[in-house]
Write an enzyme that holds these catalytic residues in place. Structure first.
Site, short mmCIF file in Angstrom:
data_model
loop_
_atom_site.label_atom_id
_atom_site.label_comp_id
_atom_site.label_asym_id
_atom_site.label_seq_id
_atom_site.Cartn_x
_atom_site.Cartn_y
_atom_site.Cartn_z
N GLN A 86 -2.37 -2.59 2.28
CA GLN A 86 -2.49 -3.51 1.15
C GLN A 86 -2.61 -4.97 1.60
O GLN A 86 -2.70 -5.86 0.76
CB GLN A 86 -1.26 -3.35 0.24
CG GLN A 86 -1.17 -1.97 -0.38
CD GLN A 86 0.16 -1.73 -1.07
OE1 GLN A 86 1.01 -2.60 -1.15
NE2 GLN A 86 0.35 -0.52 -1.60
N HIS A 150 3.03 -3.58 0.47
CA HIS A 150 3.88 -4.60 -0.17
C HIS A 150 3.90 -5.94 0.58
O HIS A 150 4.95 -6.45 0.94
CB HIS A 150 5.29 -4.06 -0.38
CG HIS A 150 5.34 -2.81 -1.17
ND1 HIS A 150 6.50 -2.10 -1.37
CD2 HIS A 150 4.38 -2.11 -1.83
CE1 HIS A 150 6.25 -1.02 -2.11
NE2 HIS A 150 4.95 -1.01 -2.40
N GLU A 244 7.00 -4.77 -13.75
CA GLU A 244 7.77 -5.77 -14.49
C GLU A 244 7.03 -7.10 -14.61
O GLU A 244 6.25 -7.47 -13.74
CB GLU A 244 9.10 -6.05 -13.79
CG GLU A 244 10.01 -4.85 -13.69
CD GLU A 244 11.33 -5.17 -12.97
OE1 GLU A 244 12.20 -4.27 -12.93
OE2 GLU A 244 11.48 -6.30 -12.45
N TYR A 265 8.02 8.41 -6.36
CA TYR A 265 6.72 8.98 -6.68
C TYR A 265 6.76 10.50 -6.81
O TYR A 265 5.87 11.10 -7.43
CB TYR A 265 5.69 8.56 -5.62
CG TYR A 265 5.37 7.09 -5.69
CD1 TYR A 265 4.66 6.56 -6.76
CD2 TYR A 265 5.79 6.21 -4.69
CE1 TYR A 265 4.37 5.21 -6.84
CE2 TYR A 265 5.50 4.86 -4.75
CZ TYR A 265 4.80 4.36 -5.83
OH TYR A 265 4.52 3.02 -5.90
#
Length: 371
Positions: A86, A150, A244, A265
């Protein structure tokens, strides 16, 4: 009329002020056209508008483009981008006084420093023709890790000129977010030149990372300065469920992973808590997850029915989500551009139009249909 109908149908689930509504609407009529601005950018992670109307676009692979009249020109640079998972070349924003000082800010994954792998870094530079010059790294998180998840990372300036940025917890859920002596799972605040403000909440805390402004975050990939209040808003990926929206507060703990509205997950639970004393509740949370990326408020008269609404890209479902607010409560959700692709970023341009970065496509523009 739409807002009153939405309010009549709206169901609020409130736990310590947190809010979640699973209902998302599809518009009865498509009131906009999608106009392609530039093609051929695989993962357009971030974008920023230059004063002359040109557009800077980051590509996760490490390329930086300058877009003019639908044509893209690659900008050469010396940012040491670590393109893994990522991570890569991520956000780009202009300094609020760009017209005066010419500074452009970048977030990116970097493999600089000790150890294998990489971590999130923040740098600034100036644009000279088709090259970045005067490159200065302002922050580099540690330690490097080969984990691919992340990294964060979005950037914004508040109304006082402080620089805020996010770094995800780098796949170390139980190590980084609750430990203020470690990078990851945090929102940070710096002066625009990289110095740490002495007014930061943990500046005088022994062994703390002094740049931390708030902690207990998972992976914020949306960040903005509220157009009215000046508050810093972030949205962040939950695990399975529990994405969120949070309003950042000085020294606040946003709870990850001690509290969460999500699950592993595989469907198992990692916490039974959704609230705990001393930990902030989200302003809003999504169940199921939409995998949010990029967000902007609509303040333009070009979209009169959307003015004041929040636009959020969904990576998971491939649509642009519009959220209406009243008194900081979501009163209506709607999906736009459904099926166009994974939406990575959304910005309102200086011309008032909404520009959206779509993976596998490039940059598109939302243009209201002529009446």
């Amino acid at each position: 009329m739409k807002k009153y109908v939405a309010l009549a149908l709206f169901v609020v689930i409130q736990v310590s002020c947190a809010q979640n509504d699973k209902t998302i609407n599809t518009p009865d009529q498509i009131t906009y056209d999608v106009e392609t601005i530039v093609e051929g950018i695989n993962i357009p992670w971030g974008m920023a508008f230059l004063p002359n109307g040109e557009l800077l676009v980051t590509e996760k692979s490490g390329k930086l483009y300058r877009v003019k009249h639908g044509e893209k020109t690659e900008i050469t640079h010396t940012l040491q981008v670590y393109n893994r998972g990522q991570g890569g070349l991520m956000d780009v924003v202009l300094h609020p006084d760009y017209d005066t000082n010419g500074w452009i800010y970048f977030s990116y994954a970097s493999d600089e420093g000790e150890g294998d792998g990489g971590h999130t870094a923040i740098a600034r530079a100036k644009l000279d023709g088709n090259s970045l010059t005067e490159v200065e790294q302002l922050y580099k998180a540690t330690p490097n890790t080969t984990k691919g998840q992340h990294f964060g990372s979005r950037i914004t300036f508040d109304n006082e000129g402080y620089l805020y940025f996010s770094i995800g917890e780098r796949g170390e859920r139980d190590v980084n977010p609750q430990d203020i002596t470690r990078d990851g799972g945090k929102v940070y605040r710096l002066y625009d030149d990289g110095r740490v403000p002495e007014s930061n909440p943990f500046y005088d805390t022994p062994d703390a990372v002094k740049a931390i402004y708030s902690y207990g975050h998972r992976n914020p990939q949306g960040m903005l300065t509220h157009y009215n209040t000046g508050e810093i808003w972030v949205h962040e990926h939950g695990p399975q469920g529990g994405d969120e929206i949070n309003v950042v507060k000085k020294g606040a703990n946003f709870g990850w992973p001690v509290i969460s509205y999500g699950e592993n997950y595989d469907g198992t639970s990692f916490t039974e808590l959704t609230a705990k004393e001393g930990m902030e509740q989200p302003l809003y949370y999504w169940v199921p997850s939409i995998a949010p990326s990029g967000m902007t408020f609509v303040t333009s008269d070009i979209y009169p029915d959307w003015k004041g609404d929040l636009m959020v890209g969904s990576l998971k479902f491939g649509y642009l989500e519009r959220l209406e607010f009243e008194n900081n409560k979501v009163t209506y959700r709607e999906k736009l551009m459904e099926g166009l692709g994974r939406i990575r970023d959304v910005r309102q341009g200086p011309d008032g139009y909404l520009y959206i970065g779509v993976e596998g496509t490039g940059i598109v523009k939302l243009v209201p249909k002529s009446e």
